[in-house]
Write a protein that holds these residues in place. Structure first.
Motif, PDB file in Angstrom:
ATOM      1  N   GLY A 309       3.993  -8.491  -4.790  1.00 51.88           N
ATOM      2  CA  GLY A 309       4.050  -6.967  -5.230  1.00 51.88           C
ATOM      3  C   GLY A 309       5.231  -6.956  -6.508  1.00 51.88           C
ATOM      4  O   GLY A 309       5.542  -8.031  -7.083  1.00 51.88           O
ATOM      5  N   HIS A 310       6.006  -5.999  -6.268  1.00 53.16           N
ATOM      6  CA  HIS A 310       6.866  -5.713  -7.487  1.00 53.16           C
ATOM      7  C   HIS A 310       8.400  -5.531  -7.097  1.00 53.16           C
ATOM      8  O   HIS A 310       8.752  -4.753  -5.887  1.00 53.16           O
ATOM      9  N   ALA A 311       9.238  -5.848  -7.927  1.00 53.27           N
ATOM     10  CA  ALA A 311      10.791  -6.083  -7.403  1.00 53.27           C
ATOM     11  C   ALA A 311      11.349  -4.599  -7.209  1.00 53.27           C
ATOM     12  O   ALA A 311      12.082  -4.498  -6.468  1.00 53.27           O
ATOM     13  N   VAL A 312      10.749  -3.557  -7.937  1.00 52.18           N
ATOM     14  CA  VAL A 312      11.466  -2.358  -7.986  1.00 52.18           C
ATOM     15  C   VAL A 312      11.340  -1.665  -6.685  1.00 52.18           C
ATOM     16  O   VAL A 312      11.810  -0.657  -6.441  1.00 52.18           O
ATOM     17  N   TRP A 313      10.295  -2.138  -5.950  1.00 54.57           N
ATOM     18  CA  TRP A 313      10.333  -1.452  -4.513  1.00 54.57           C
ATOM     19  C   TRP A 313      10.853  -2.109  -3.285  1.00 54.57           C
ATOM     20  O   TRP A 313      10.600  -1.814  -2.177  1.00 54.57           O
ATOM     21  N   ARG A 314      11.590  -2.938  -3.810  1.00 59.38           N
ATOM     22  CA  ARG A 314      12.301  -3.781  -2.570  1.00 59.38           C
ATOM     23  C   ARG A 314      13.763  -3.463  -2.541  1.00 59.38           C
ATOM     24  O   ARG A 314      14.526  -4.311  -1.905  1.00 59.38           O
ATOM     25  N   PHE A 315      13.838  -1.917  -2.433  1.00 59.61           N
ATOM     26  CA  PHE A 315      15.489  -1.758  -2.196  1.00 59.61           C
ATOM     27  C   PHE A 315      15.401  -0.687  -1.266  1.00 59.61           C
ATOM     28  O   PHE A 315      14.540   0.047  -1.099  1.00 59.61           O
ATOM     29  N   GLU A 316      16.669  -0.398  -0.550  1.00 58.52           N
ATOM     30  CA  GLU A 316      16.745   0.768   0.233  1.00 58.52           C
ATOM     31  C   GLU A 316      16.853   1.842  -0.561  1.00 58.52           C
ATOM     32  O   GLU A 316      17.472   2.225  -1.443  1.00 58.52           O
ATOM     33  N   ALA A 331       0.290  -3.454  -1.079  1.00 56.93           N
ATOM     34  CA  ALA A 331       0.231  -2.923   0.377  1.00 56.93           C
ATOM     35  C   ALA A 331       1.779  -3.640   0.674  1.00 56.93           C
ATOM     36  O   ALA A 331       2.401  -3.209   1.604  1.00 56.93           O
ATOM     37  N   ALA A 332       1.794  -4.827   0.193  1.00 56.39           N
ATOM     38  CA  ALA A 332       3.310  -5.296   0.721  1.00 56.39           C
ATOM     39  C   ALA A 332       4.588  -4.371   0.248  1.00 56.39           C
ATOM     40  O   ALA A 332       5.538  -4.541   0.953  1.00 56.39           O
ATOM     41  N   ASP A 333       4.242  -3.761  -0.696  1.00 55.01           N
ATOM     42  CA  ASP A 333       5.327  -3.106  -1.416  1.00 55.01           C
ATOM     43  C   ASP A 333       5.545  -1.744  -0.744  1.00 55.01           C
ATOM     44  O   ASP A 333       6.643  -1.254  -0.256  1.00 55.01           O
ATOM     45  N   ALA A 334       4.357  -1.414  -0.120  1.00 51.78           N
ATOM     46  CA  ALA A 334       4.437  -0.183   0.857  1.00 51.78           C
ATOM     47  C   ALA A 334       5.064  -0.378   2.100  1.00 51.78           C
ATOM     48  O   ALA A 334       5.931   0.537   2.538  1.00 51.78           O
ATOM     49  N   LYS A 335       4.889  -1.659   2.578  1.00 48.78           N
ATOM     50  CA  LYS A 335       5.464  -2.031   3.984  1.00 48.78           C
ATOM     51  C   LYS A 335       7.153  -2.087   3.527  1.00 48.78           C
ATOM     52  O   LYS A 335       7.883  -1.563   4.439  1.00 48.78           O
ATOM     53  N   ALA A 336       7.434  -2.549   2.543  1.00 51.70           N
ATOM     54  CA  ALA A 336       8.650  -2.713   2.215  1.00 51.70           C
ATOM     55  C   ALA A 336       9.543  -1.425   1.891  1.00 51.70           C
ATOM     56  O   ALA A 336      10.599  -1.150   2.439  1.00 51.70           O
ATOM     57  N   SER A 353      -0.615   3.223  -6.856  1.00 53.07           N
ATOM     58  CA  SER A 353      -0.785   2.573  -5.605  1.00 53.07           C
ATOM     59  C   SER A 353      -1.930   1.939  -5.161  1.00 53.07           C
ATOM     60  O   SER A 353      -3.029   2.718  -5.546  1.00 53.07           O
ATOM     61  N   THR A 354      -2.066   0.712  -4.429  1.00 57.44           N
ATOM     62  CA  THR A 354      -3.549   0.387  -4.333  1.00 57.44           C
ATOM     63  C   THR A 354      -4.027   0.958  -3.221  1.00 57.44           C
ATOM     64  O   THR A 354      -3.365   1.719  -2.297  1.00 57.44           O
ATOM     65  N   ALA A 355      -5.500   0.707  -2.873  1.00 59.26           N
ATOM     66  CA  ALA A 355      -6.152   1.558  -1.738  1.00 59.26           C
ATOM     67  C   ALA A 355      -5.118   1.112  -0.411  1.00 59.26           C
ATOM     68  O   ALA A 355      -5.105   1.912   0.637  1.00 59.26           O
ATOM     69  N   ASP A 359      -3.485   3.750   2.384  1.00 61.91           N
ATOM     70  CA  ASP A 359      -3.718   3.791   3.446  1.00 61.91           C
ATOM     71  C   ASP A 359      -2.401   3.700   4.583  1.00 61.91           C
ATOM     72  O   ASP A 359      -2.283   4.463   5.417  1.00 61.91           O
ATOM     73  N   LEU A 360      -1.552   3.014   4.229  1.00 61.02           N
ATOM     74  CA  LEU A 360      -0.456   2.572   4.988  1.00 61.02           C
ATOM     75  C   LEU A 360       0.481   3.839   4.740  1.00 61.02           C
ATOM     76  O   LEU A 360       1.240   4.444   5.769  1.00 61.02           O
TER      77      LEU A 360
END
Length: 450
Positions: A309-316, A331-336, A353-355, A359-360
């Protein structure tokens, strides 16, 4: 549902190797199943089969001369997708990734986005695989003039009114408008995003970013919440991201990230907006320059991004605004994002956002605003520019911004009420798609077999 499945299968045969287009079409058609099941008129009138095929596809060669005297060749596109409720309206994108599939995906999304605004505008999109990065102003001018020398014969203020998109800002719109006027001898509102002293509208530059924030605020307000005090993640560093960040500050939120094609900035104290504007609107340089002024900020180059995924989505954070490009949030970004406390996602880009990620978000029942609803502020303000051009008037910043806020509230309410109508009150994907589709489809039925 065999009807939807068969339509998608035919689409892949008639439009081969257009992955993004298939993704967009499947997302819309799958989500409108409840409407198709409840109202047989749309199947009887072959609306789905008709709406997935553009009314017109224009492809052309663009030749221009670079500063070294060498002739360069690019490909130009304009997809005029649907004019059931108004003239074609949608941006022009200049980027190496542009191809027929990308333009068709964007044009298809534009149909429903424009419908949701409540304004009289149809769906279209265009662009070229020309890359403006690293090119001189003179080269960009020559390309734009050549591009418009073909496009001008297919557009007009009541036919098709292009705007800007990635790689097409005020400079490029100016060059194209000048060439259109030279070729036609007509001073009309045939392009939006024009300069303020020759027909442009205040708020147009800010509109998509502001609109995405207004949409997020409406989503949160419906849940007795707001953006005030929330930490926010923003991707991108163009107009959408910059003015998303600006409006977030005005709403009392704290945006802590931005990104470009080379890397991501994370600044826990909040993004330095004047510096970001200087880097991207004035100097046009990499975000890597940001840390020279703010050594406490963190710069993550693309090479160091997570593989999934992308680093930008991995912060609180509590809210996220994908504002760069399609499929940037996996999907991994969404989970993060969900694990890190995000309760609101408002899409400033088209299908970012991917499909699987969508969904997540839907399963988690967070406040999720799909792009065709959340980023409609740009095209809405483009139509407001058209209205000002038609009446030869100029509205104040406050007038346009107030209208924009009203339009974004209306889009949310139409999407939300439609979602509730089909017993899925938190599913704004379903709500936005059905509301946008139904207006266009009803117009197509009323206008007959055209």
């Amino acid at each position: 549902m065999p009807y939807v499945h068969d339509t998608l299968a035919r689409l892949q045969k008639s439009s081969p190797a257009q992955t993004e287009f298939y993704q967009a079409a499947e997302e819309v058609l799958e989500s409108i199943r409840p409407l198709l099941d409840s109202d047989k008129r749309y199947r009887e009138a072959s609306i789905v089969e008709r709406i997935v095929e553009p009314e017109r596809q224009i492809m052309f060669r663009v030749t221009w001369m670079d500063d070294q005297g060498k002739i360069q060749v690019n490909k130009g596109y304009r997809i005029q997708f649907n004019s059931a409720i108004g003239p074609y309206k949608g941006g022009l994108r200049f980027h190496p990734s542009v191809n027929a599939g990308i333009i068709k995906f964007l044009g298809f999304e534009q149909i429903f986005k424009n419908s949701l605004t409540g304004l009289a505008i149809g769906g279209g999109k265009g662009g070229s695989d020309f890359n403006p990065k690293g090119r001189s102003d003179a080269e960009i001018m020559r390309f734009c003039q050549s591009f418009m020398s073909e496009l001008y014969r297919h557009i007009g203020d009541t036919i098709d009114v292009p705007a800007g998109d990635i790689g097409v800002g005020g400079r490029e719109i100016g060059y194209m408008y000048g060439q259109y006027k030279r070729l036609t001898g007509s001073y009309e509102g045939v392009l939006t995003g024009k300069g303020l002293n020759w027909g442009g509208s205040l708020v147009r530059t800010e509109a998509t970013g502001y609109g995405a924030v207004y949409f997020a605020e409406n989503m949160l307000n419906s849940r007795n919440d707001s953006l005030d005090g929330k930490t926010c993640l923003v991707s991108g560093a163009g107009n959408v991201a910059i003015y998303t960040i600006e409006k977030l500050y005005q709403m009392g939120a704290l945006p802590v990230t931005c990104s470009d094609s080379q890397g991501t900035i994370y600044h826990a104290d909040g993004i330095d907006l004047p510096l970001l504007k200087d880097l991207k609107e004035v100097r046009r340089v990499s975000l890597e320059e940001y840390v020279k002024a703010h050594p406490k900020a963190r710069y993550i180059p693309v090479a160091d991004y997570p593989k999934d995924g992308h680093a930008v989505w991995r912060f609180e954070a509590q809210a996220a605004f994908p504002s760069a490009t399609q499929n940037e949030l996996t999907a991994a970004d969404a989970k993060a994002l969900l694990a890190n406390g995000v309760v609101c996602v408002s899409e400033g880009a088209n299908m970012p956002s991917t499909a699987e990620a969508v969904d997540l978000f839907l399963d988690a029942r967070i406040a999720y605003g799909p792009g065709k609803a959340a980023n409609a502020g740009g095209v809405a303000t483009s139509q407001l520019e058209m209205a000002q051009n038609a009446s030869m008037t100029r509205w104040t910043f406050e007038e346009v911004d107030t209208r924009l806020q009203g339009i974004m509230k209306g889009i949310f309410e139409r999407s939300h009420e439609t979602a509730k109508e089909f017993d899925q009150p938190t599913n704004l994907v379903l709500g936005a798609n059905i509301a946008g589709f139904r207006k266009v489809a009803d117009a197509m039925i009323q206008q007959g077999c055209v």
